[in-house]
Design an enzyme around this catalytic site. Structure first.
Site, mmCIF file in Angstrom:
data_model
loop_
_atom_site.group_PDB
_atom_site.id
_atom_site.type_symbol
_atom_site.label_atom_id
_atom_site.label_comp_id
_atom_site.label_asym_id
_atom_site.label_seq_id
_atom_site.Cartn_x
_atom_site.Cartn_y
_atom_site.Cartn_z
ATOM 1 N N GLU A 1 30.669 40.616 52.691
ATOM 2 C CA GLU A 1 30.525 39.164 52.586
ATOM 3 C C GLU A 1 30.269 38.420 53.849
ATOM 4 O O GLU A 1 29.487 37.617 53.730
ATOM 5 C CB GLU A 1 31.963 38.706 52.043
ATOM 6 N N HIS B 1 41.972 39.488 43.214
ATOM 7 C CA HIS B 1 40.826 39.149 42.217
ATOM 8 C C HIS B 1 41.139 38.015 41.396
ATOM 9 O O HIS B 1 40.508 37.800 40.749
ATOM 10 C CB HIS B 1 40.408 40.290 41.295
#
Length: 330
Positions: A62, A131
């Site tokens: 990321e 998540h």
């Protein structure tokens, strides 16, 4: 939300397709966005239409691909960067907060970063703690960023073109439970600023965003059966907050309840409650209530996950406590 019409997912895909088709500067980047179509299938089929040079898979880094998107934006592109989940955005926090949000200010206005970063947020799908969190408030704390949370199919369709036209970084938080919901996307562009009244009412204001808006409306419907008229506000934009719409509503209803899928401590609900208390103190007939997710990492087990996140019955109970003049301590 309705059982017919365009899905939230389709509305997002249409917006991205339109952007790619009408502006050669637009590119899409992220994990599995090309051949797989992204974790939530929002970009499905776009690589076949526009090629993998413009819809490109990235390594599982990321920090790396958000940094590449920032570099592309500085050099004239209009990147749409997809991060699989807000939890993974923490791996790019330095790029987002220390670079994208600061360059215009540090360069004296000479360098802007017109990047759009999309990410899924929220719980309710048994994906466990890494998540499932709602961390929008963390990013809404940062000057230099615009933070939006589309709760409707219309906003899912039209917030993206507005974000791409913005000269500065825009973060779009898409609640994962909304991707399959349906509604009318409409034909008219929307602004990235300003809250909306999802349901008008006179007795209590419920302030909510993203996945909590639908639950708040459902709770308002239940409360209406008991004679309580609830006004539901969809914040839409978390930075900047539309404080004026909130204040006007509370001035009318004299009661306020803030719903947040994030945690209560040092969270978005605290900012809104403080703002309402400061601005509407003499109009309030009871303390501002807050209802947020239980202060634990989101559990995997379905019954524990459900218990951790505000549900419709919890909102109804909290609203009744606020109307009765009591504090909400959940």
């Amino acid at each position: 939300m309705t059982d017919t019409g365009t899905t939230y997912r389709e509305a997002m895909r249409t917006a991205i397709h339109e952007a790619l088709a009408t502006d050669d500067r637009v590119i899409v980047m992220g994990e599995d966005v090309a051949d797989y179509g992204g974790t939530y299938a929002v970009t499905k089929g776009l690589a076949e239409t526009f090629g993998t040079a413009r819809v490109r898979n990235t390594p599982l880094s990321e920090s790396g691909f958000v940094g590449a998107g920032i570099g592309a934006a500085i050099n004239g592109m209009r990147p749409i960067v997809e991060i699989m989940t807000v939890n993974f955005a923490l791996l790019a926090m330095d790029q987002i907060v220390n670079t994208a949000a600061t360059l215009r200010h540090m360069s004296g206005g000479q360098v802007g970063v017109p990047i759009v970063i999309r990410m899924a947020t929220g719980a309710g799908r048994q994906l466990a703690a890494q998540h499932s969190h709602s961390l929008e408030g963390w990013f809404a704390h940062v000057p230099g960023l615009k933070v939006v949370a589309p709760a409707t199919v219309r906003d899912a369709r039209w917030m993206l073109p507005a974000a791409l036209a913005d000269p500065d970084p825009v973060l779009i938080f898409e609640h994962a439970n909304l991707y399959g919901t349906r509604g009318d996307p409409g034909l008219d562009p929307v602004s990235l600023t300003g809250a909306e009244i999802s349901r008008p009412g006179d007795d209590l204001t419920i302030i909510s965003a993203a996945g909590m808006v639908g639950k708040a409306v459902d709770a308002a419907t239940q409360l209406a059966a008991d004679g309580v008229s609830v006004e539901v506000i969809d914040l839409r934009c978390l930075r900047p907050l539309d404080s004026e719409t909130i204040r006007r509503s509370v001035d009318k209803t004299h009661h306020a309840l803030v719903i947040d899928e994030g945690w209560r401590s040092v969270g978005l609900s605290a900012e809104i409650a403080a703002d309402v208390s400061e601005a509407c103190f003499f109009q309030l007939d009871a303390p501002v209530g807050r209802l947020a997710t239980v202060e634990v990492p989101i559990p995997y087990a379905a019954h524990l996950e459900k218990a951790a996140i505000p549900q419709v019955d919890d909102i109804v109970a909290a609203a009744q406590r606020v109307r009765a003049g009591g504090l909400v301590d959940a």
